[in-house]
Design a protein around this motif. Sequence first.
Motif, mmCIF file in Angstrom:
data_model
loop_
_atom_site.group_PDB
_atom_site.id
_atom_site.type_symbol
_atom_site.label_atom_id
_atom_site.label_comp_id
_atom_site.label_asym_id
_atom_site.label_seq_id
_atom_site.Cartn_x
_atom_site.Cartn_y
_atom_site.Cartn_z
ATOM 1 N N GLY A 248 0.821 -1.216 0.000
ATOM 2 C CA GLY A 248 0.000 0.000 0.000
ATOM 3 C C GLY A 248 0.844 1.251 0.000
ATOM 4 O O GLY A 248 0.557 2.218 -0.716
ATOM 5 N N ALA A 249 1.926 1.198 0.800
ATOM 6 C CA ALA A 249 2.800 2.370 0.879
ATOM 7 C C ALA A 249 3.508 2.603 -0.447
ATOM 8 O O ALA A 249 3.654 3.732 -0.907
ATOM 9 N N ALA A 250 3.936 1.486 -1.065
ATOM 10 C CA ALA A 250 4.688 1.618 -2.318
ATOM 11 C C ALA A 250 3.799 2.091 -3.447
ATOM 12 O O ALA A 250 4.234 2.836 -4.330
ATOM 13 N N THR A 251 2.543 1.625 -3.452
ATOM 14 C CA THR A 251 1.672 1.939 -4.573
ATOM 15 C C THR A 251 0.779 3.138 -4.299
ATOM 16 O O THR A 251 0.001 3.536 -5.162
ATOM 17 N N GLY A 252 0.866 3.660 -3.096
ATOM 18 C CA GLY A 252 -0.007 4.773 -2.731
ATOM 19 C C GLY A 252 -1.448 4.325 -2.638
ATOM 20 O O GLY A 252 -2.377 5.095 -2.878
ATOM 21 N N ASN B 82 13.969 -4.321 11.133
ATOM 22 C CA ASN B 82 12.982 -4.121 12.209
ATOM 23 C C ASN B 82 12.432 -2.699 12.212
ATOM 24 O O ASN B 82 11.238 -2.490 12.425
ATOM 25 N N ARG B 83 13.326 -1.724 11.963
ATOM 26 C CA ARG B 83 12.832 -0.343 11.905
ATOM 27 C C ARG B 83 11.880 -0.182 10.725
ATOM 28 O O ARG B 83 10.844 0.493 10.829
ATOM 29 N N GLY B 84 12.226 -0.827 9.612
ATOM 30 C CA GLY B 84 11.368 -0.756 8.431
ATOM 31 C C GLY B 84 9.976 -1.286 8.732
ATOM 32 O O GLY B 84 8.970 -0.693 8.328
ATOM 33 N N GLU B 85 9.914 -2.389 9.433
ATOM 34 C CA GLU B 85 8.603 -2.981 9.756
ATOM 35 C C GLU B 85 7.777 -2.057 10.648
ATOM 36 O O GLU B 85 6.581 -1.864 10.425
ATOM 37 N N ILE B 86 8.459 -1.489 11.659
ATOM 38 C CA ILE B 86 7.722 -0.588 12.566
ATOM 39 C C ILE B 86 7.234 0.651 11.806
ATOM 40 O O ILE B 86 6.086 1.093 11.965
ATOM 41 N N ARG B 87 8.111 1.180 10.966
ATOM 42 C CA ARG B 87 7.727 2.383 10.221
ATOM 43 C C ARG B 87 6.559 2.083 9.281
ATOM 44 O O ARG B 87 5.642 2.882 9.137
ATOM 45 N N LEU B 88 6.610 0.929 8.651
ATOM 46 C CA LEU B 88 5.509 0.558 7.750
ATOM 47 C C LEU B 88 4.200 0.422 8.517
ATOM 48 O O LEU B 88 3.138 0.824 8.052
ATOM 49 N N ARG B 89 4.314 -0.167 9.685
ATOM 50 C CA ARG B 89 3.108 -0.359 10.495
ATOM 51 C C ARG B 89 2.479 0.989 10.845
ATOM 52 O O ARG B 89 1.276 1.110 10.986
ATOM 53 N N ARG B 90 3.356 1.972 10.950
ATOM 54 C CA ARG B 90 2.852 3.315 11.262
ATOM 55 C C ARG B 90 2.440 4.069 10.001
ATOM 56 O O ARG B 90 2.148 5.273 10.059
ATOM 57 N N GLY C 258 8.730 5.380 4.296
ATOM 58 C CA GLY C 258 10.191 5.225 4.445
ATOM 59 C C GLY C 258 10.577 3.839 4.939
ATOM 60 O O GLY C 258 11.721 3.406 4.766
ATOM 61 N N GLY C 259 9.608 3.148 5.566
ATOM 62 C CA GLY C 259 9.884 1.792 6.052
ATOM 63 C C GLY C 259 10.265 0.858 4.921
ATOM 64 O O GLY C 259 11.100 -0.038 5.089
ATOM 65 N N LEU C 260 9.660 1.092 3.773
ATOM 66 C CA LEU C 260 9.942 0.250 2.609
ATOM 67 C C LEU C 260 11.411 0.401 2.197
ATOM 68 O O LEU C 260 12.089 -0.568 1.856
#
Lengths: 392, 172
Positions: free
Chosen positions: A40-44, B116-124, B128-130
């Motif tokens: 979702g983040a990557a594709t907006g 791990n930071r990527g996962e937390i950031r994505l969850r939020r 940038g987590g990606l």
Amino acid sequence: MSFDLGGILNIASGGTLVDGVGEALGLPKPVRDLAKIAFGAATGNPLALISGVAGLVEDLSSTAKTEWKPRQGGASDGYADEPAGGTAPFASAGAAPAASAATYYSRGQDPGEADFYRNAAVLRDHFRQLETEGFPIPDNVASPYDFILASNDPNASPELRDAAQYFLSNPDQRVRLGLGYRRPSDGIAPFTIGMLDRAVEEGQQRGYGTVHGSGPAAQPGNAGGSPPCIPPHPAHHAHHAHGAPPPGAPSNPSGTPPAHSGTTTPPGAPPPSTPPAGASSSGGSQISDILNDPNLSPEEKIEAIMESRVSSADDDLLDTAKQLDQARVDGSKIDASSDAGKEQAAKSQNNIDALTRRLQSIVQRRTEMMGMLTNISQTFHESAMRCISNIR
Amino acid sequence: MGRIIKFQGNAMQIHQEVSKKLKAFAQGKMTWAEVEGMTFEEAKAIAQVGCDLAAAGRIEEARIIFEGLVEGNPKDSASRAALGTVYQRLGRFDDAVAEYTAAVEHDGDNPVALANRGEIRLRRGDRGGLEDLFKAVRADPQGETAAGRRARSLVKAIELAAAKQAKAQVGS
């Protein structure tokens, strides 16, 4: 940061799709939900994002695994330098610091105890040679049969021969060391360097022996380095070794060359106290050596005989493997363009096939013998347990 | 570790060399690990204990171990990342992200911290987590760490899903 997400920025939905792909990849649900969020983040795509966040019922706290991964270069930045000439005290968790076989007791201490600890230290220092006396491939496990061979091996150092003979001649000390110890759960415990480490450590705690000589890193049981949660760190392996031999190399921590002169007993060294008659490397006399050894119990004798048979199968296996390798090398050199060459190539192939069949039959024989040995050990163990339960 | 300040009777003895080290520590020129004489190998062995405790579910004890290691040497990115995972397992996500960020500052290629930071950031919901996940995959190409392997799985899943959807769009 330049990662290629080509073509994915125009995607309208994706939660279900990610679920399907994640399942196909065998990803657990929390990771799939994370993937949805990432997608979702990557594709907006807010739908996938919301679906992922909502699906992430299981908290991220369960997915994190505690790992310690040092940097490739400069990982020791901020730490003190290693002390020169010595291994760090915690360099191998759980292993005892090494003690040489010299200086084992002082005035007022029991010479008998000193002998036990000194001989344990010798075995520990020469463990690699001891454990490969019978079974030639290092497996970090020694057996009573290895002790018998080591006590008669003219290529072994006099210290190792004497130490092996000492434990063969002293069943009580052998039991104390843990050789042939039967665990209630799964039969005979393998005799490893850890048992010798414990004996040497106990000796040090009781004031026998001095701490110098080889470090634990030099021991085969400790070779390998990184603990499970700490990935290997090549930059520090060399640093850690402190000149110790690499894993798999013969253990000779004292740095002195082993006695390979072929002489049986050097001047000054005492001969083995009870040398078995007709000690040699031939199969028949090995078995008679075992049968005539008064220091072994009937069970140990049977196990040692079985191990000697397995050992001879190992020798056959290695010989055949070498022959097969040679035959393949020779076969590859044949020029099959002419008639004579073709005939030669066919012969070579026949030879390779015959050797392969022989190798298979030896492997099968060895497997059967190992199975038999395991069954015998199991039977002895069960008998012993029955006796113990009757006594209780 | 009791190596620096020795008590002899009622008197506290500090050697001259130690005094110099303490001054350097106070000025921020030395870590406490260097003052104490803690070597990398010692730290590694202690970290192993912390990892074992965490694996056994004794998270509070693991936290104490890794907090001690980080206090001893704040430059140690491996310990900081490990402490981050402990905080994460305790549900202290802000503290975890702070530790991961500190770890990445000292070692930009620490896959444990990045994944791990990527996962937390994505969850939020932080895109940038990606980026962190992609970096983690590149930092651990052989998949030596569990975090690196997890990041790789995630990235693969995302790429496959994206490819499938793109194909479906072209088809329609």
